[in-house]
Design a protein around this motif. Structure first.
Motif, PDB file in Angstrom:
ATOM      1  N   ASP A  20      -8.746   4.987  -2.201  1.00 19.37           N
ATOM      2  CA  ASP A  20      -9.157   6.061  -3.109  1.00 19.37           C
ATOM      3  C   ASP A  20      -8.601   7.441  -2.767  1.00 19.37           C
ATOM      4  O   ASP A  20      -8.782   8.382  -3.539  1.00 19.37           O
ATOM      5  N   TYR A  21      -7.984   7.594  -1.591  1.00 19.22           N
ATOM      6  CA  TYR A  21      -7.486   8.914  -1.209  1.00 19.22           C
ATOM      7  C   TYR A  21      -6.436   8.814  -0.117  1.00 19.22           C
ATOM      8  O   TYR A  21      -6.276   7.783   0.527  1.00 19.22           O
ATOM      9  N   THR A  22      -5.724   9.912   0.072  1.00 14.63           N
ATOM     10  CA  THR A  22      -4.768  10.061   1.157  1.00 14.63           C
ATOM     11  C   THR A  22      -5.288  11.166   2.058  1.00 14.63           C
ATOM     12  O   THR A  22      -5.715  12.222   1.582  1.00 14.63           O
ATOM     13  N   GLN A  23      -5.256  10.923   3.366  1.00 16.72           N
ATOM     14  CA  GLN A  23      -5.771  11.895   4.319  1.00 16.72           C
ATOM     15  C   GLN A  23      -4.640  12.404   5.205  1.00 16.72           C
ATOM     16  O   GLN A  23      -3.849  11.630   5.727  1.00 16.72           O
ATOM     17  N   VAL A  24      -4.587  13.726   5.361  1.00 12.91           N
ATOM     18  CA  VAL A  24      -3.634  14.365   6.258  1.00 12.91           C
ATOM     19  C   VAL A  24      -4.444  15.111   7.308  1.00 12.91           C
ATOM     20  O   VAL A  24      -5.276  15.960   6.975  1.00 12.91           O
ATOM     21  N   GLN A  25      -4.206  14.769   8.574  1.00 11.68           N
ATOM     22  CA  GLN A  25      -4.876  15.437   9.675  1.00 11.68           C
ATOM     23  C   GLN A  25      -3.822  16.027  10.590  1.00 11.68           C
ATOM     24  O   GLN A  25      -2.865  15.344  10.946  1.00 11.68           O
ATOM     25  N   SER A  32      -8.616  18.866  15.917  1.00 12.41           N
ATOM     26  CA  SER A  32      -8.246  18.864  14.501  1.00 12.41           C
ATOM     27  C   SER A  32      -8.271  20.291  13.961  1.00 12.41           C
ATOM     28  O   SER A  32      -9.282  20.980  14.043  1.00 12.41           O
ATOM     29  N   ILE A  33      -7.122  20.728  13.417  1.00  9.69           N
ATOM     30  CA  ILE A  33      -7.059  22.065  12.837  1.00  9.69           C
ATOM     31  C   ILE A  33      -6.910  22.013  11.319  1.00  9.69           C
ATOM     32  O   ILE A  33      -7.078  23.025  10.652  1.00  9.69           O
ATOM     33  N   LEU A  34      -6.577  20.843  10.794  1.00  9.52           N
ATOM     34  CA  LEU A  34      -6.485  20.664   9.346  1.00  9.52           C
ATOM     35  C   LEU A  34      -6.844  19.226   9.019  1.00  9.52           C
ATOM     36  O   LEU A  34      -6.334  18.293   9.640  1.00  9.52           O
ATOM     37  N   ASN A  35      -7.727  19.058   8.061  1.00  9.78           N
ATOM     38  CA  ASN A  35      -8.131  17.734   7.619  1.00  9.78           C
ATOM     39  C   ASN A  35      -8.229  17.779   6.096  1.00  9.78           C
ATOM     40  O   ASN A  35      -9.185  18.317   5.556  1.00  9.78           O
ATOM     41  N   LEU A  36      -7.210  17.254   5.423  1.00  7.90           N
ATOM     42  CA  LEU A  36      -7.176  17.232   3.966  1.00  7.90           C
ATOM     43  C   LEU A  36      -7.428  15.814   3.469  1.00  7.90           C
ATOM     44  O   LEU A  36      -6.828  14.867   3.980  1.00  7.90           O
ATOM     45  N   LYS A  37      -8.286  15.701   2.485  1.00  9.14           N
ATOM     46  CA  LYS A  37      -8.475  14.429   1.793  1.00  9.14           C
ATOM     47  C   LYS A  37      -8.080  14.672   0.348  1.00  9.14           C
ATOM     48  O   LYS A  37      -8.679  15.498  -0.337  1.00  9.14           O
ATOM     49  N   MET A  38      -7.041  13.952  -0.078  1.00 10.87           N
ATOM     50  CA  MET A  38      -6.475  14.153  -1.409  1.00 10.87           C
ATOM     51  C   MET A  38      -6.826  12.962  -2.294  1.00 10.87           C
ATOM     52  O   MET A  38      -6.335  11.863  -2.080  1.00 10.87           O
ATOM     53  N   TYR A  39      -7.693  13.215  -3.248  1.00 15.52           N
ATOM     54  CA  TYR A  39      -8.131  12.206  -4.208  1.00 15.52           C
ATOM     55  C   TYR A  39      -7.295  12.333  -5.479  1.00 15.52           C
ATOM     56  O   TYR A  39      -6.421  13.192  -5.569  1.00 15.52           O
ATOM     57  N   LYS A  40      -7.572  11.521  -6.462  1.00 14.71           N
ATOM     58  CA  LYS A  40      -6.806  11.542  -7.704  1.00 14.71           C
ATOM     59  C   LYS A  40      -6.864  12.913  -8.386  1.00 14.71           C
ATOM     60  O   LYS A  40      -5.840  13.419  -8.840  1.00 14.71           O
ATOM     61  N   ASN A  41      -8.047  13.525  -8.456  1.00 15.73           N
ATOM     62  CA  ASN A  41      -8.203  14.771  -9.211  1.00 15.73           C
ATOM     63  C   ASN A  41      -8.606  15.979  -8.384  1.00 15.73           C
ATOM     64  O   ASN A  41      -8.795  17.063  -8.940  1.00 15.73           O
ATOM     65  N   SER A  45     -11.207  19.685   2.069  1.00 19.92           N
ATOM     66  CA  SER A  45     -10.890  20.024   3.449  1.00 19.92           C
ATOM     67  C   SER A  45     -12.142  20.449   4.178  1.00 19.92           C
ATOM     68  O   SER A  45     -13.143  20.822   3.563  1.00 19.92           O
ATOM     69  N   ASP A  46     -12.069  20.433   5.495  1.00 15.60           N
ATOM     70  CA  ASP A  46     -13.179  20.930   6.298  1.00 15.60           C
ATOM     71  C   ASP A  46     -13.299  22.449   6.176  1.00 15.60           C
ATOM     72  O   ASP A  46     -14.364  23.002   6.409  1.00 15.60           O
ATOM     73  N   THR A  47     -12.206  23.111   5.825  1.00 19.65           N
ATOM     74  CA  THR A  47     -12.211  24.582   5.786  1.00 19.65           C
ATOM     75  C   THR A  47     -12.491  25.161   4.405  1.00 19.65           C
ATOM     76  O   THR A  47     -12.686  26.353   4.278  1.00 19.65           O
ATOM     77  N   PHE A  48     -12.486  24.332   3.378  1.00 23.85           N
ATOM     78  CA  PHE A  48     -12.872  24.786   2.042  1.00 23.85           C
ATOM     79  C   PHE A  48     -13.520  23.625   1.305  1.00 23.85           C
ATOM     80  O   PHE A  48     -13.293  22.474   1.622  1.00 23.85           O
ATOM     81  N   SER A  49     -14.340  23.957   0.339  1.00 27.23           N
ATOM     82  CA  SER A  49     -14.952  22.887  -0.449  1.00 27.23           C
ATOM     83  C   SER A  49     -13.884  22.241  -1.319  1.00 27.23           C
ATOM     84  O   SER A  49     -12.765  22.726  -1.409  1.00 27.23           O
ATOM     85  N   CYS A  50     -14.199  21.167  -1.959  1.00 30.59           N
ATOM     86  CA  CYS A  50     -13.223  20.463  -2.794  1.00 30.59           C
ATOM     87  C   CYS A  50     -12.740  21.361  -3.930  1.00 30.59           C
ATOM     88  O   CYS A  50     -13.514  22.114  -4.511  1.00 30.59           O
ATOM     89  N   LEU A  51     -11.453  21.277  -4.188  1.00 37.88           N
ATOM     90  CA  LEU A  51     -10.821  22.038  -5.268  1.00 37.88           C
ATOM     91  C   LEU A  51     -10.054  21.072  -6.158  1.00 37.88           C
ATOM     92  O   LEU A  51      -9.499  20.083  -5.666  1.00 37.88           O
ATOM     93  N   ASP A  52      -9.979  21.381  -7.453  1.00 37.41           N
ATOM     94  CA  ASP A  52      -9.055  20.610  -8.274  1.00 37.41           C
ATOM     95  C   ASP A  52      -7.644  21.062  -7.887  1.00 37.41           C
ATOM     96  O   ASP A  52      -7.459  22.101  -7.257  1.00 37.41           O
ATOM     97  N   ASN A  67      -0.022  19.376 -10.997  1.00 38.49           N
ATOM     98  CA  ASN A  67      -1.233  18.862 -10.362  1.00 38.49           C
ATOM     99  C   ASN A  67      -0.886  17.636  -9.524  1.00 38.49           C
ATOM    100  O   ASN A  67      -0.106  16.785  -9.946  1.00 38.49           O
ATOM    101  N   GLY A  68      -1.446  17.558  -8.333  1.00 43.24           N
ATOM    102  CA  GLY A  68      -1.190  16.429  -7.453  1.00 43.24           C
ATOM    103  C   GLY A  68       0.126  16.509  -6.706  1.00 43.24           C
ATOM    104  O   GLY A  68       0.503  15.576  -6.008  1.00 43.24           O
ATOM    105  N   PHE A  69       0.836  17.622  -6.809  1.00 43.24           N
ATOM    106  CA  PHE A  69       2.133  17.779  -6.146  1.00 43.24           C
ATOM    107  C   PHE A  69       2.042  17.484  -4.652  1.00 43.24           C
ATOM    108  O   PHE A  69       2.820  16.707  -4.112  1.00 43.24           O
ATOM    109  N   ILE A  70       1.075  18.095  -3.982  1.00 45.08           N
ATOM    110  CA  ILE A  70       0.963  17.942  -2.528  1.00 45.08           C
ATOM    111  C   ILE A  70       0.634  16.498  -2.153  1.00 45.08           C
ATOM    112  O   ILE A  70       1.156  15.964  -1.179  1.00 45.08           O
ATOM    113  N   LYS A  71      -0.180  15.841  -2.936  1.00 40.81           N
ATOM    114  CA  LYS A  71      -0.534  14.435  -2.685  1.00 40.81           C
ATOM    115  C   LYS A  71       0.697  13.552  -2.821  1.00 40.81           C
ATOM    116  O   LYS A  71       0.971  12.715  -1.965  1.00 40.81           O
ATOM    117  N   LYS A  72       1.460  13.756  -3.872  1.00 41.84           N
ATOM    118  CA  LYS A  72       2.684  12.973  -4.086  1.00 41.84           C
ATOM    119  C   LYS A  72       3.685  13.204  -2.964  1.00 41.84           C
ATOM    120  O   LYS A  72       4.376  12.278  -2.533  1.00 41.84           O
TER     121      LYS A  72
END
Length: 97
Positions: A20-25, A32-41, A45-52, A67-72
């Motif tokens: 369901d997602y891609t995670q970049v740590q 851990s200084i960055l933890n991104l979870k990239m879902y479909k929409n 991150s731990d440092t900000f709430s979920c954003l579209d 949209n989704g550029f970084i995930k791709k």
């Protein structure tokens, strides 16, 4: 390496793809200084709430990106990924082992 006007990271990390997602740590000195979870929409991150993706692009990259550029980008199978946008001062380099 992630270098944008609002983010700067140059350390070792992991990219994990799940159903369901891609995670970049990213880690520095074992912490851990960055933890991104990239879902479909959305991206979370731990440092900000979920954003579209539109909001994420506007705040951290550039609003012109699709949209989704970084995930791709992180889901590419290439061993070395380099994205350079000199106009917007963005450089993203990924070297997979």
């Amino acid at each position: 390496m992630i270098k944008t006007p609002n983010m700067r990271f140059y350390d070792t990390g992991f990219i994990n793809r799940y159903k369901d997602y891609t995670q970049v740590q990213i880690f520095t000195a074992g912490k851990s200084i960055l933890n991104l979870k990239m879902y479909k929409n959305q991206i979370c991150s731990d440092t900000f709430s979920c954003l579209d993706y539109k909001s994420f692009n506007k705040q951290y990259l550039n609003s012109s990106y699709e949209n989704g550029f970084i995930k791709k980008l992180f889901e590419k199978d290439d061993k070395d990924i380099i994205f350079r946008d000199r106009q917007n001062s963005i450089l993203i380099k990924v070297r997979k082992n």
